[in-house]
Design an enzyme around this catalytic site. Structure first.
Site, PDB file in Angstrom:
ATOM      1  N   GLY A  78      23.675  12.433 -29.864  1.00  0.00           N
ATOM      2  CA  GLY A  78      23.169  13.004 -28.612  1.00  0.00           C
ATOM      3  C   GLY A  78      23.690  12.257 -27.403  1.00  0.00           C
ATOM      4  CB  ALA A  79      24.280   8.678 -26.760  1.00  0.00           C
ATOM      5  N   GLY A  96       0.828  -1.205   0.000  1.00  0.00           N
ATOM      6  CA  GLY A  96       0.000   0.000   0.000  1.00  0.00           C
ATOM      7  C   GLY A  96       0.857   1.247   0.000  1.00  0.00           C
ATOM      8  N   GLY A  97       0.304   2.317   0.532  1.00  0.00           N
ATOM      9  CA  GLY A  97       1.023   3.592   0.562  1.00  0.00           C
ATOM     10  C   GLY A  97       2.324   3.516   1.326  1.00  0.00           C
TER      11      GLY A  97
HETATM   12  C1  HXC Z   1      -3.240  -4.214  12.095  1.00  0.00           C
HETATM   13  C2  HXC Z   1      -2.206  -6.062  11.246  1.00  0.00           C
HETATM   14  C3  HXC Z   1      -2.012  -5.415  10.008  1.00  0.00           C
HETATM   15  C4  HXC Z   1      -2.496  -4.076   9.878  1.00  0.00           C
HETATM   16  C5  HXC Z   1      -1.176  -7.378   9.880  1.00  0.00           C
HETATM   17  N1  HXC Z   1      -1.683  -7.275  11.105  1.00  0.00           N
HETATM   18  N2  HXC Z   1      -1.377  -6.249   9.175  1.00  0.00           N
HETATM   19  N3  HXC Z   1      -2.824  -5.463  12.271  1.00  0.00           N
HETATM   20  N4  HXC Z   1      -3.091  -3.523  10.948  1.00  0.00           N
HETATM   21  N5  HXC Z   1      -2.327  -3.386   8.749  1.00  0.00           N
HETATM   22  C6  HXC Z   1      -1.669  -8.281  12.177  1.00  0.00           C
HETATM   23  C7  HXC Z   1      -2.577  -9.465  11.886  1.00  0.00           C
HETATM   24  O1  HXC Z   1      -3.888  -9.176  12.318  1.00  0.00           O
HETATM   25  C8  HXC Z   1      -1.916 -10.546  12.724  1.00  0.00           C
HETATM   26  O2  HXC Z   1      -2.287 -10.341  14.070  1.00  0.00           O
HETATM   27  C9  HXC Z   1      -0.437 -10.205  12.604  1.00  0.00           C
HETATM   28  O3  HXC Z   1      -0.380  -8.837  12.219  1.00  0.00           O
HETATM   29  C10 HXC Z   1       0.285 -11.017  11.569  1.00  0.00           C
HETATM   30  O4  HXC Z   1      -0.453 -10.944  10.359  1.00  0.00           O
HETATM   31  P1  HXC Z   1      -0.893 -12.221   9.553  1.00  0.00           P
HETATM   32  O5  HXC Z   1      -1.934 -11.811   8.595  1.00  0.00           O
HETATM   33  O6  HXC Z   1      -1.196 -13.354  10.477  1.00  0.00           O
HETATM   34  O7  HXC Z   1       0.489 -12.560   8.820  1.00  0.00           O
HETATM   35  P2  HXC Z   1       0.731 -13.077   7.374  1.00  0.00           P
HETATM   36  O8  HXC Z   1      -0.175 -14.237   7.066  1.00  0.00           O
HETATM   37  O9  HXC Z   1       2.201 -13.283   7.268  1.00  0.00           O
HETATM   38  O10 HXC Z   1       0.286 -11.903   6.389  1.00  0.00           O
HETATM   39  C11 HXC Z   1       0.985 -10.669   6.439  1.00  0.00           C
HETATM   40  C12 HXC Z   1       0.260  -9.618   5.593  1.00  0.00           C
HETATM   41  C13 HXC Z   1      -1.221  -9.518   6.046  1.00  0.00           C
HETATM   42  C14 HXC Z   1       0.319 -10.035   4.125  1.00  0.00           C
HETATM   43  C15 HXC Z   1       1.002  -8.308   5.756  1.00  0.00           C
HETATM   44  O11 HXC Z   1      -1.264  -9.366   7.452  1.00  0.00           O
HETATM   45  C16 HXC Z   1      -1.919  -8.365   5.429  1.00  0.00           C
HETATM   46  O12 HXC Z   1      -2.352  -8.443   4.270  1.00  0.00           O
HETATM   47  N6  HXC Z   1      -2.072  -7.304   6.171  1.00  0.00           N
HETATM   48  C17 HXC Z   1      -2.744  -6.109   5.696  1.00  0.00           C
HETATM   49  C18 HXC Z   1      -1.847  -5.410   4.714  1.00  0.00           C
HETATM   50  C19 HXC Z   1      -2.461  -4.135   4.251  1.00  0.00           C
HETATM   51  O13 HXC Z   1      -3.300  -4.138   3.346  1.00  0.00           O
HETATM   52  N7  HXC Z   1      -2.140  -3.096   4.993  1.00  0.00           N
HETATM   53  C20 HXC Z   1      -2.659  -1.790   4.721  1.00  0.00           C
HETATM   54  C21 HXC Z   1      -1.827  -1.297   3.576  1.00  0.00           C
HETATM   55  S1  HXC Z   1      -2.361   0.267   3.131  1.00  0.00           S
HETATM   56  P3  HXC Z   1      -2.469 -11.551  15.087  1.00  0.00           P
HETATM   57  O14 HXC Z   1      -3.062 -10.918  16.279  1.00  0.00           O
HETATM   58  O15 HXC Z   1      -3.358 -12.529  14.408  1.00  0.00           O
HETATM   59  O16 HXC Z   1      -1.082 -12.060  15.299  1.00  0.00           O
HETATM   60  C22 HXC Z   1      -1.399   1.211   4.004  1.00  0.00           C
HETATM   61  C23 HXC Z   1      -1.720   2.631   3.819  1.00  0.00           C
HETATM   62  C24 HXC Z   1      -0.581   3.483   4.091  1.00  0.00           C
HETATM   63  O17 HXC Z   1      -0.551   0.823   4.700  1.00  0.00           O
HETATM   64  C25 HXC Z   1      -0.993   4.838   3.637  1.00  0.00           C
HETATM   65  C26 HXC Z   1       0.116   5.747   3.595  1.00  0.00           C
HETATM   66  C27 HXC Z   1      -0.305   6.993   2.909  1.00  0.00           C
END
Ligand code: HXC
Length: 513
Positions: A403-404, A168-169
């Site tokens: 040019g290069a 993501g971001g």
């Molecule tokens: C809160 C999160 C989290 C998140 C993971 N966890 N991502 N908690 N916020 N963004 C937690 C899970 O709930 C889990 O907690 C633990 O971290 C481990 O994650 P798992 O899913 O069990 O691990 P894994 O299977 O290895 O998968 C990892 C992952 C997946 C691919 C990163 O967790 C995932 O898709 N997370 C969301 C990613 C995402 O879309 N993030 C937002 C991106 S947008 P427990 O308690 O079960 O251990 C963004 C915007 C930024 O970041 C903007 C900036 C401008």
């Protein structure tokens, strides 16, 4: 024990407990080091000082809160190769290393520390991105980090090491830094993940194929360095830091070696083949001219038609930009232009002289390149070279066409010293193109066009493209004996040590983005 001290000890014990055996195993099972192990590998032994170790997570409205000290990120400072460096390491074991408000403010504080102390910052990234349950606070946290990335750009070196997810971001903080490292098989970076890609485009793609290290190290060019594992990536970071100054107010550290400055290298006389169409490996030349045959390549497997590397010459760090005749004949295309322009910008920001080894037949022709915007992207390289005020030295090894030739740090755009080997061919275009335009009719009418073309090619090389014309007209500084290349460059680097070049006052230029 005094009551106030009891609480102090209790907190210390709780923090220690947080990093128990189960914690270690959880991360090791993923094939990754823990955040603390990474930090300890990065810093010189016993020098790391942690900041904000007892910070707790911010408020969350959607449950799933873990009362973990540090809020999923280790921040602090210490010495790397004896010099101050600031760092943060996200801890995937705590809420997936996700970035909540306190996590973000810890990173922002260490970014501020790096900027005010004029020291590099290294981010070790392993995170699920914005912490979902903290909503807008998480997003604002990212914004604070991005802002500091931009304000620090060109002031202190910023290095990102992706050691797990960056989605993501969240990818935009690394994208704003100077160098990105990735670990093979355990890290990935993308703006939208495979699920969204499937939903929106109905395209099935794996995490690795979408944003793994192999993709970013070869196709997108996002990753400057790819290492097999975390340990080696961190060793790579330490090596990179050794080539960089702590800030734009300093010079990169000099390391003198046994390799003498006036070493000549006779093998260089025979390295460029007589046949102008035959390739050779420009890395052999780099090896022969730098100290101890040692150079550190950036984006080694991306846009391989240009080589960018740090090395030392007489102990002083230089950035090397070299056309690679072994790949696409060293032609400049979109990717190689942008790769080199980015590298030149880093060198210029951090007071690192640029040595250019030129053997370039021209810009890549064709609809793919034209439609992709080679005009704008090629202009980035021209702009970067022209704008750079650090010492700039060019050696023309063989082809220097059109040019290069101008773009690759010719004297006309501000090259301080430009030398040519006797094998150099400097001209508006190569013999094939030139003869086809100037002698089309004669060739069509000739009874033996092959023999005529051969004769005209030899004549063109001798009368138009030979480097002595450029030398006699003062467009280059000298045609040199290739064996003397190292000596010449080092002498010029010494002469340019106090080079001062001012630019007209303005807010900033309009780099052709
Ligand atoms: C809160 C999160 C989290 C998140 C993971 N966890 N991502 N908690 N916020 N963004 C937690 C899970 O709930 C889990 O907690 C633990 O971290 C481990 O994650 P798992 O899913 O069990 O691990 P894994 O299977 O290895 O998968 C990892 C992952 C997946 C691919 C990163 O967790 C995932 O898709 N997370 C969301 C990613 C995402 O879309 N993030 C937002 C991106 S947008 P427990 O308690 O079960 O251990 C963004 C915007 C930024 O970041 C903007 C900036 C401008």
């Amino acid at each position: 024990m005094k009551k106030s001290y009891e609480q102090f000890v209790l907190r210390q014990e709780l923090l220690k407990k947080q990093y128990d055996k189960a914690y270690l195993e959880k991360q090791h099972k993923r094939g990754k080091l823990t955040a603390r192990e990474r930090i300890l590998l990065l810093f010189d032994e016993g020098t790391f000082e942690e900041t904000d170790a007892y910070v707790l997570p911010g408020e969350a409205s959607f449950g799933k809160t873990v009362k973990a000290y540090g809020d999923g990120v280790i921040t602090g400072f210490g010495k790397v190769n004896g010099r101050l460096v600031c760092a943060y390491a996200q801890d995937f074991n705590i809420l997936g290393g996700s970035l909540g408000s306190m996590h973000a403010s810890k990173i922002a504080k260490v970014q501020d520390l790096a900027l005010k102390t004029g020291s590099p910052i290294v981010g070790l990234i392993d995170s699920g991105g914005a912490r979902i349950q903290e909503g807008i606070s998480s997003l604002t946290g990212y914004a604070e980090i991005f802002k500091r990335n931009v304000l620090s750009s060109g002031v202190i070196p910023q290095i990102s090491v992706i050691m797990g997810p960056a989605a993501g971001g969240a990818v935009y903080s690394p994208a704003l830094t100077d160098f990105i490292f990735m670990t093979a098989d355990t890290s990935y970076m993308f703006v939208t993940g495979p699920n969204v890609v499937k939903e929106v485009l109905n395209e099935a793609v794996s995490t690795e194929d979408l944003g793994g290290a192999s993709v970013h190290g070869t196709k997108s060019g996002i990753a400057d360095f790819v290492y097999n594992d975390g340990e080696n990536a961190i060793l790579g970071v330490k090596k990179l830091l050794s080539y960089l100054p702590s800030s734009n107010l300093e010079e990169a550290p000099q390391i003198r070696s046994e390799d003498i400055a006036n070493r000549t290298e006779e093998l260089l006389r025979n390295i460029v083949p007589d046949d102008a169409d035959k390739p050779y490996n420009v890395k052999d030349i780099i090896e022969m001219i730098v100290d101890d045959e040692d150079y550190f390549e950036i984006a080694e497997n991306y846009a391989m038609n240009i080589v960018t590397a740090f090395a030392r010459m007489d102990g002083r760090v230089v950035g090397i930009v070299a056309n690679q005749p072994k790949v696409m004949a060293g032609t400049l295309d979109i990717d190689s232009s942008v790769k080199a322009a980015r590298f030149i910008n880093v060198c210029d920001a951090f007071n690192i002289p640029i040595v250019t080894l030129q053997d370039v037949p021209g810009f890549m022709p064709g609809t793919q390149q034209e439609h992709g915007g080679i005009i704008r992207h090629g202009a980035k390289l021209l702009y970067a070279y022209t704008y750079a005020t650090v010492p700039k030295i060019t050696i023309i090894l063989r082809k220097a066409y059109g040019g290069a030739y101008i773009v690759m740090n010719s004297k006309g755009i501000g090259g301080d010293f430009v030398f040519a080997w006797p094998t150099a061919e400097i001209a508006v275009m190569g013999p094939d193109g030139a003869i086809a335009i100037l002698y089309r009719k004669e060739l069509e009418e000739s009874e033996d066009p092959i023999a005529l073309k051969k004769k005209l090619t030899a004549q063109y090389r001798e009368e138009v493209a030979n480097p002595y014309i450029a030398d006699e007209k003062g467009y280059i500084d000298e045609v040199i004996d290739p064996a003397q290349t190292r000596v010449k460059i080092i002498n010029c680097l010494h002469a340019l040590e106090r080079k001062m070049e001012l630019r007209p006052k303005r807010k900033h230029g309009n780099l052709p983005l």
